[in-house]
Design an enzyme around this catalytic site. Structure first.
Site, short mmCIF file in Angstrom:
data_model
loop_
_atom_site.label_atom_id
_atom_site.label_comp_id
_atom_site.label_asym_id
_atom_site.label_seq_id
_atom_site.Cartn_x
_atom_site.Cartn_y
_atom_site.Cartn_z
N LYS A 99 1.45 -13.31 -10.62
CA LYS A 99 0.13 -13.01 -10.03
C LYS A 99 -0.48 -14.27 -9.44
O LYS A 99 -0.43 -15.34 -10.06
CB LYS A 99 -0.81 -12.39 -11.09
CG LYS A 99 -2.16 -11.99 -10.51
CD LYS A 99 -2.91 -11.02 -11.38
CE LYS A 99 -4.27 -10.68 -10.80
NZ LYS A 99 -4.21 -10.03 -9.48
N HIS B 294 -1.83 -10.86 -17.05
CA HIS B 294 -0.96 -10.28 -16.02
C HIS B 294 0.39 -11.00 -16.00
O HIS B 294 0.54 -12.07 -16.58
CB HIS B 294 -1.61 -10.40 -14.63
CG HIS B 294 -2.70 -9.40 -14.39
ND1 HIS B 294 -4.00 -9.62 -14.79
CD2 HIS B 294 -2.70 -8.17 -13.80
CE1 HIS B 294 -4.75 -8.58 -14.46
NE2 HIS B 294 -3.98 -7.68 -13.87
P1 NAD Z 1 3.75 -8.40 -4.09
O1 NAD Z 1 3.78 -9.88 -3.92
O2 NAD Z 1 4.83 -7.72 -4.89
O3 NAD Z 1 3.75 -7.70 -2.63
C1 NAD Z 1 2.97 -8.21 -1.57
C2 NAD Z 1 3.32 -7.44 -0.29
O4 NAD Z 1 2.49 -7.94 0.77
C3 NAD Z 1 4.76 -7.60 0.19
O5 NAD Z 1 5.17 -6.39 0.80
C4 NAD Z 1 4.68 -8.70 1.25
O6 NAD Z 1 5.69 -8.57 2.25
C5 NAD Z 1 3.29 -8.45 1.83
N1 NAD Z 1 2.63 -9.68 2.28
C6 NAD Z 1 2.55 -10.87 1.61
N2 NAD Z 1 1.84 -11.76 2.31
C7 NAD Z 1 1.43 -11.11 3.46
C8 NAD Z 1 0.67 -11.52 4.58
N3 NAD Z 1 0.18 -12.76 4.69
N4 NAD Z 1 0.48 -10.58 5.56
C9 NAD Z 1 0.95 -9.33 5.44
N5 NAD Z 1 1.68 -8.89 4.39
C10 NAD Z 1 1.92 -9.79 3.41
O7 NAD Z 1 2.30 -8.07 -4.66
P2 NAD Z 1 1.79 -6.78 -5.50
O8 NAD Z 1 1.95 -7.03 -6.96
O9 NAD Z 1 2.33 -5.52 -4.89
O10 NAD Z 1 0.20 -6.90 -5.21
C11 NAD Z 1 -0.29 -6.95 -3.88
C12 NAD Z 1 -1.80 -7.14 -3.95
O11 NAD Z 1 -2.39 -6.00 -4.60
C13 NAD Z 1 -2.27 -8.35 -4.76
O12 NAD Z 1 -3.46 -8.86 -4.17
C14 NAD Z 1 -2.58 -7.77 -6.13
O13 NAD Z 1 -3.52 -8.53 -6.86
C15 NAD Z 1 -3.15 -6.44 -5.73
N6 NAD Z 1 -3.07 -5.38 -6.74
C16 NAD Z 1 -4.11 -4.52 -6.75
C17 NAD Z 1 -4.09 -3.45 -7.61
C18 NAD Z 1 -5.23 -2.45 -7.53
O14 NAD Z 1 -5.19 -1.43 -8.27
N7 NAD Z 1 -6.19 -2.66 -6.64
C19 NAD Z 1 -3.02 -3.26 -8.49
C20 NAD Z 1 -1.96 -4.17 -8.45
C21 NAD Z 1 -1.99 -5.22 -7.54
#
Ligand code: NAD
Length: 260
Positions: free
Chosen positions: A145, A141
């Site tokens: 991440k 990734h």
């Molecule tokens: P990112 O860091 O780009 O975004 C995180 C978001 O969450 C931001 O909007 C931030 O403001 C918010 N945030 C951060 N900490 C927070 C908290 N304590 N309380 C509330 N909001 C909070 O991350 P991303 O790449 O968009 O990924 C987010 C999550 O989704 C990660 O856990 C990642 O592993 C997961 N993910 C899952 C999939 C899937 O298909 N299930 C795919 C990609 C990413």
């Protein structure tokens, strides 16, 4: 259907907001961002305030937020699509409690190809004897991440363990370095790479003395997660859906193939 996005300024959240707004039959209500970041018109100050105006909240935030989100969303009665990975035991327990009250769809990876890969992993593991075929999982990734191995790698590992009738925690092997000794029979190995902007790559191999069989998936664009989560949100939002914990295998009709 009224949709809210928790994690509105995140990599996946931004794509989700745009997709919801562009989809007929879906209304984009707004979202939340991590505390301390500037609020604006579409940003709500709390998950509870967002939930009050939504039928479904789609959540791609951070593991640290999951326990609170679970409690607030269960109180509000809204449906919850959870994409966040890396949950600790408290987060998992809170998620299961919430699913006793509201419909919850959780997937470590919303890409349809990964959902199929997990199901195939389970079937391959059931067919390939663990004492002959060494199972190894590799994931890569982007450099930002936070959790490792990825939730998807763990889901693949869990499917392999289930296919073999094993408990993943008893057979997972993630710490090979130095004088670590020979491979444990029946172990499921994990290897992790991080770099650049890689969206997500997963490979599973079963290696015997004389042959190897592998499965691999690559996500080229995060839109695949956003589109999968939206598909899931529409499925979860159907009025007849009772409270419970669902996965994308339910959405895609693959659940019946899974043992147990
Ligand atoms: P990112 O860091 O780009 O975004 C995180 C978001 O969450 C931001 O909007 C931030 O403001 C918010 N945030 C951060 N900490 C927070 C908290 N304590 N309380 C509330 N909001 C909070 O991350 P991303 O790449 O968009 O990924 C987010 C999550 O989704 C990660 O856990 C990642 O592993 C997961 N993910 C899952 C999939 C899937 O298909 N299930 C795919 C990609 C990413």
């Amino acid at each position: 259907m009224r949709i809210g996005v928790a994690g509105l300024d995140g990599r996946v959240g931004r794509l989700l907001a745009a997709s919801v707004a562009a989809t007929n039959g879906l209304e984009f209500v707004g979202g939340t961002v991590r505390r301390g970041i500037d609020p604006s018109a579409s940003r709500f100050g709390s998950i509870a305030a967002l939930a009050a105006g939504c039928d479904v909240v789609i959540d791609f935030t951070a593991a640290a937020a999951v326990a609170e989100h679970a409690a607030r969303l269960a109180d509000s009665g809204v449906r919850w699509v959870l994409g966040t990975t890396g949950l600790d035991a408290a987060g998992e327990a809170a998620l299961r409690r919430a699913a006793g009250t509201i419909p919850v769809l959780r997937a470590a990876n919303f890409a349809p190809g990964v959902v199929l890969m997990v199901e195939l992993a389970r079937r391959m593991a059931a067919a390939l004897p663990a004492d002959r075929f060494d199972a190894e999982i590799h994931e890569m990734h982007h450099r930002d991440k936070r959790d490792a191995p990825s939730g998807t790698a763990l889901a693949i590992g869990r499917a392999v363990a289930e296919g073999r009738g094993h408990d993943l925690d008893a057979v997972r092997d993630e710490a090979r370095r130095g004088q670590c000794g020979p491979r444990r029979p029946g172990a499921i190995g994990f290897a992790v790479s991080r770099g650049g902007h890689v969206v997500g790559e997963h490979a599973l191999s079963f290696t015997a003395n004389d042959e190897q069989i592998s499965l691999a998936h690559r996500a080229f664009d995060r839109a695949v997660f956003a589109e999968g989560a939206l598909l899931g949100a529409r499925w979860l939002g159907a009025p007849e859906r009772p409270p419970g914990l669902y996965g994308m295998e339910d959405v895609l009709g693959l659940r019946s193939a899974a043992p147990g």
